[in-house]
Write an enzyme that holds these catalytic residues in place. Structure first.
Site, PDB file in Angstrom:
ATOM      1  N   TYR A  27       0.837  -1.203   0.000  1.00  0.00           N
ATOM      2  CA  TYR A  27       0.000   0.000   0.000  1.00  0.00           C
ATOM      3  C   TYR A  27       0.868   1.248   0.000  1.00  0.00           C
ATOM      4  O   TYR A  27       0.609   2.205  -0.748  1.00  0.00           O
ATOM      5  CB  TYR A  27      -0.916  -0.034   1.224  1.00  0.00           C
ATOM      6  CG  TYR A  27      -1.799   1.177   1.382  1.00  0.00           C
ATOM      7  CD1 TYR A  27      -2.843   1.429   0.494  1.00  0.00           C
ATOM      8  CD2 TYR A  27      -1.588   2.074   2.437  1.00  0.00           C
ATOM      9  CE1 TYR A  27      -3.655   2.542   0.642  1.00  0.00           C
ATOM     10  CE2 TYR A  27      -2.396   3.187   2.594  1.00  0.00           C
ATOM     11  CZ  TYR A  27      -3.426   3.425   1.694  1.00  0.00           C
ATOM     12  OH  TYR A  27      -4.222   4.534   1.847  1.00  0.00           O
ATOM     13  N   GLU A  49     -11.997   5.642   5.101  1.00  0.00           N
ATOM     14  CA  GLU A  49     -11.411   6.421   6.198  1.00  0.00           C
ATOM     15  C   GLU A  49     -12.419   6.550   7.332  1.00  0.00           C
ATOM     16  O   GLU A  49     -12.052   6.518   8.511  1.00  0.00           O
ATOM     17  CB  GLU A  49     -10.982   7.808   5.710  1.00  0.00           C
ATOM     18  CG  GLU A  49      -9.797   7.816   4.753  1.00  0.00           C
ATOM     19  CD  GLU A  49      -8.463   7.531   5.433  1.00  0.00           C
ATOM     20  OE1 GLU A  49      -8.428   7.395   6.665  1.00  0.00           O
ATOM     21  OE2 GLU A  49      -7.451   7.448   4.715  1.00  0.00           O
ATOM     22  N   TRP A  57      -5.745   1.083  10.177  1.00  0.00           N
ATOM     23  CA  TRP A  57      -5.925   1.084   8.725  1.00  0.00           C
ATOM     24  C   TRP A  57      -5.656  -0.301   8.155  1.00  0.00           C
ATOM     25  O   TRP A  57      -6.246  -0.694   7.159  1.00  0.00           O
ATOM     26  CB  TRP A  57      -5.023   2.129   8.076  1.00  0.00           C
ATOM     27  CG  TRP A  57      -5.173   2.165   6.586  1.00  0.00           C
ATOM     28  CD1 TRP A  57      -4.245   1.814   5.648  1.00  0.00           C
ATOM     29  CD2 TRP A  57      -6.349   2.538   5.843  1.00  0.00           C
ATOM     30  NE1 TRP A  57      -4.763   1.938   4.377  1.00  0.00           N
ATOM     31  CE2 TRP A  57      -6.048   2.377   4.476  1.00  0.00           C
ATOM     32  CE3 TRP A  57      -7.610   2.986   6.220  1.00  0.00           C
ATOM     33  CZ2 TRP A  57      -6.967   2.663   3.471  1.00  0.00           C
ATOM     34  CZ3 TRP A  57      -8.540   3.254   5.210  1.00  0.00           C
ATOM     35  CH2 TRP A  57      -8.207   3.093   3.863  1.00  0.00           C
TER      36      TRP A  57
END
Length: 213
Positions: A27, A49, A57
């Site tokens: 990522y 988010e 995350w």
């Protein structure tokens, strides 16, 4: 978590968070900080988010394909038409984060995307209009130098809320700005930083349509 750069097994230096797991490394290298100007992907990012609030995350990243399947690829035109039956379907889906408030916010955000497109031409045009001035922005050398929010993220959050978005506070807005390339917060010496900057310079950002009211 290491606050500076970390040298990986491949010999490349990455921001500390991006070297902690293979998922984060991919990522970090391929997505974080790269410019996103597609409304579907921006809508997805804002929703994810929001789902991330209170979680890591990494949890969201590992569930992202499940989220995409559950939310029809985050096509705002489709999600805006979801009914209570869809909410119940999503609450029963163990592959995503089952939180009623976040699920209904994602649906409301789809309608907000459509309203934004009608008013400003595109969600991308609106979001990118809050990009900070690039020249003179300091290059961070340590993760502790990165702000949790900025004047721009406060302003972006305010406008998104005005357009009907939910779960888009200033901190969430800044995290989105980092991830979709409005800012380049890769650390000095990170092997991705230069490539991200080149991508940002080459990005075709939609023009903000003038509006009134």
């Amino acid at each position: 978590m290491e606050m500076g750069l970390v040298k990986g097994d491949d010999g490349r230096r990455r921001c500390g968070w991006g070297a902690s797991t293979p998922d984060y490394a991919a990522y970090h290298d391929d997505e974080w900080g790269r410019p996103v100007t597609d409304d579907v992907r921006l809508y997805e990012k804002l929703c994810l988010e929001g789902f991330q609030s209170g979680l890591s995350w990494l949890t969201i990243l590992r569930k992202r394909e499940n989220f995409r399947a559950a939310f029809d690829g985050f096509d705002p035109a489709v999600v805006a038409g979801y009914t209570e039956a869809d909410v119940e379907r999503l609450l029963a889906d163990a592959g995503i984060v089952r939180h009623r408030g976040k699920i209904t916010a994602a649906i409301d955000n789809a309608s907000a995307v459509l309203a934004t497109q009608e008013r400003y031409g595109s969600l991308a045009a609106l979001v990118w209009s809050f990009e900070p001035r690039r020249r003179g922005r300091p290059v961070p050398a340590d993760l502790r130098e990165l702000p949790a929010r900025t004047d721009e993220s406060v302003a972006l959050s305010k406008e998104l809320k005005r357009m009907g978005f939910r779960f888009v506070g200033p901190t969430t807005a800044y995290a989105a700005m980092q991830s979709v390339g409005l800012v380049n917060d890769h650390l000095k010496g990170c092997h991705v930083r230069t490539a991200c900057e080149a991508d940002r310079k080459a990005a075709a950002v939609p023009e903000l349509v003038s509006s009134s009211g």
